[in-house]
Design an enzyme around this catalytic site. Structure first.
Site, PDB file in Angstrom:
ATOM      1  N   ARG B  58      -6.309  94.590  59.002  1.00 19.12           N
ATOM      2  CA  ARG B  58      -6.789  94.110  57.519  1.00 19.12           C
ATOM      3  C   ARG B  58      -7.687  94.851  56.575  1.00 19.12           C
ATOM      4  O   ARG B  58      -7.214  94.975  55.713  1.00 19.12           O
ATOM      5  CB  ARG B  58      -7.847  93.195  58.152  1.00 19.12           C
ATOM      6  N   THR B  59      -8.750  95.575  57.122  1.00 15.71           N
ATOM      7  CA  THR B  59      -9.312  96.189  56.396  1.00 15.71           C
ATOM      8  C   THR B  59      -8.719  97.670  55.739  1.00 15.71           C
ATOM      9  O   THR B  59      -8.886  97.716  54.436  1.00 15.71           O
ATOM     10  CB  THR B  59     -10.865  96.931  57.043  1.00 15.71           C
ATOM     11  N   LYS B  86      -7.156 116.565  68.600  1.00 19.52           N
ATOM     12  CA  LYS B  86      -7.190 118.206  69.078  1.00 19.52           C
ATOM     13  C   LYS B  86      -8.849 118.533  69.549  1.00 19.52           C
ATOM     14  O   LYS B  86      -9.165 119.816  69.644  1.00 19.52           O
ATOM     15  CB  LYS B  86      -6.564 119.029  68.077  1.00 19.52           C
ATOM     16  N   ARG B 108     -13.734 104.355  58.480  1.00 16.83           N
ATOM     17  CA  ARG B 108     -14.208 103.441  59.597  1.00 16.83           C
ATOM     18  C   ARG B 108     -14.703 104.576  60.967  1.00 16.83           C
ATOM     19  O   ARG B 108     -13.670 105.202  61.214  1.00 16.83           O
ATOM     20  CB  ARG B 108     -13.201 102.478  59.971  1.00 16.83           C
ATOM     21  N   HIS B 136     -20.635  96.703  57.998  1.00 14.44           N
ATOM     22  CA  HIS B 136     -19.408  96.339  57.261  1.00 14.44           C
ATOM     23  C   HIS B 136     -19.731  96.049  56.066  1.00 14.44           C
ATOM     24  O   HIS B 136     -19.221  94.530  55.820  1.00 14.44           O
ATOM     25  CB  HIS B 136     -18.701  95.676  58.440  1.00 14.44           C
TER      26      HIS B 136
END
Lengths: 177, 310
Positions: B58-59, B86, B108, B136
């Protein structure tokens, strides 16, 4: 303190708008396919005034909308002080229509350039004409108005303000030196 | 008033005027999403990197669509397909990305505070798309926009937030944003999921019983139980949670008649939200998703012209 000169008083503004309304009708041979679109915010109030004049003369309501050009400006870079973003409200399709774009003051032409882009994103009008209450010169872009209320030669340092009352009716045009 | 922040890390950092400006802008921009041609040239030539260290549909999609609707070039990087696997550090990733001259990094990250760390090290704007259990902000703003559209105001609203408050970054952003805007927040959840001292944030009341929080509420915000994480350790059973803290039609009748039900998604149907409630007329869940694009457009637009705040 700024030195203010009244260029057009209330009745002067009314006369200018009435003349523009007649010119619009003459150029377009009536109101068939005609729509008015004002540029936020002053242009919207003037477009409504013009619509009233056209209704008085022709007895027909001409559709009237608003275009916000904030998202089409070419100067976002480095601008911390953003203009408030307004809504574009076109409650009709402009596809194939004769659009009369209305603004209060024509200056560099950049606002009009942005408004043309904003309009063309909404559809393909058959033509776009420009009506302004005041043309103060100093164009940065090759843009000219089809209908002008008053031509006012100004210097770049001067400012033109179109004042509106609480009911959004134009009251006067002031030159600030 | 202008928006003078280079980054948007947390709603806690924003004033009432700044939140209002973002919501007003989003409200205006929502018109663009209804057009045939859903695009304006505002951020033409700007590059937005969506750097997602955690899974999100969604975001991430919402930020990508928002960037593209403003004509920016959006590039998506997910941790599983990047050099993070890595062993590259966040700092090195940031420096490498910066060398490619992005204008905005939307990130995020699972670690609270990662954005603060990044924002101090890069010259481009940073937008927080969720950091750990911290904040958020874009979700908080879209929640507030949804409430404001419904009620015409945020001042004086009674908002119930129910669920895992401790681990919810959505709850934290909602609490900061809503209390700044003058709403009164009522929290309910299992004691194991309620942070100690949260009522000190201001206009916040902690309720022992979910019914107490929902009673006469204008908005009932249900949080997702993170089955993959806390669901296994902080709750005796999902059935018990659902019985005491799930929103069903009977509990919803306690709220005001015109109350709306909200959820940040994805929903665990039958756990925190009964399926019939999720799909009822009072549910504003899909409106939240729709508003997400407009809110993120507003955030991208405002940080792009902003300046660092000393």
């Amino acid at each position: 303190m700024a030195d203010n000169t009244v260029i057009l008083d209330g009745s002067g503004v009314k006369r200018a708008l009435t003349r523009i309304a007649h010119e619009v009708l003459e150029k377009n041979k009536g109101v068939e396919g005609l729509v008015l679109v004002g540029i936020r915010t002053g242009g919207v109030f003037l477009a409504q005034e013009l619509a009233e004049r056209l209704a008085e003369i022709e007895g027909v309501e001409v559709p009237c909308g608003a275009v916000d050009i904030t998202m089409y400006r070419d100067d976002i870079k480095g601008h911390a002080e953003h203009l408030p973003v307004g809504k574009t409200e076109l409650p009709f399709s402009i596809q194939g229509k004769k659009v009369v774009l209305v603004d209060d003051v024509l200056f560099t032409g950049r606002t009009i350039r942005a408004a043309l882009d904003a309009l063309i994103d909404q559809g393909r009008p058959s033509c776009i004409q420009l009506a302004v209450l005041v043309d103060r010169g100093h164009r940065d872009l090759p843009i000219r108005a089809d209908f002008v209320g008053r031509n006012v030669p100004t210097s770049r340092s001067e400012n033109i303000v179109v004042a509106f009352d609480a009911g959004n009716k134009p009251t006067e045009v002031i030159l600030q030196k | 008033m202008g928006f003078r922040h280079k980054d948007i890390i947390a709603l806690k950092d924003l004033t009432r005027e700044e939140i209002t400006l973002l919501l007003d802008t989003a409200d205006s921009l929502s018109e663009i999403n209804q057009r045939d041609i859903k695009k304006v040239p505002t951020l033409r030539g700007k590059t937005v990197i969506n750097l997602f260290y955690e899974a999100s549909t969604r975001t991430r999609t919402s930020f990508e669509i928002a960037a593209k609707r403003l004509s920016a070039d959006a590039v998506n990087i997910t941790a599983s397909t990047s050099s993070v696997v890595k062993g590259e550090t966040l700092s090195d990733t940031a420096n490498n990305l910066l060398a490619m001259k992005p204008d905005i990094i939307v990130m995020r990250h699972a670690v609270s505070g990662a954005h603060e760390y990044l924002a101090k090290r890069v010259s481009c704007s940073v937008i927080n798309a969720g950091d750990g259990a911290h904040e958020h902000p874009s979700q908080g703003l879209l929640d507030m926009l949804t409430m404001r559209q419904k009620f015409g105001r945020l001042d004086g609203l009674k908002v119930a937030i129910v669920g895992d408050i401790t681990h919810s970054r959505v709850a934290r952003s909602d609490i900061y944003g809503l209390t700044t805007m003058g709403s009164h927040v009522f929290l309910a959840g299992p004691p194991t999921m309620m942070p100690v001292g949260i009522e000190r944030l201001g206009n916040v009341t902690v309720c022992k019983d979910m019914r107490e929080a929902v009673d006469q509420a204008d908005v009932v915000m249900m949080l997702r139980i993170q089955l993959e994480r806390q669901g296994k350790t902080l709750l005796p059973s999902m059935r018990e949670y659902s019985r005491y803290f799930g929103l069903n039609p009977e509990v919803l009748t306690l709220a005001k008649k015109n109350a709306i039900v909200m959820h940040p998604g994805p929903i665990n149907r039958g756990v925190e939200l009964a399926s019939s409630v999720a799909d009822c007329d009072q549910s504003a869940i899909l409106t939240q998703v729709e508003n997400g694009v407009a809110v993120r457009m507003a955030m991208l637009y405002h940080v792009c012209g902003g300046e660092p705040v000393e």
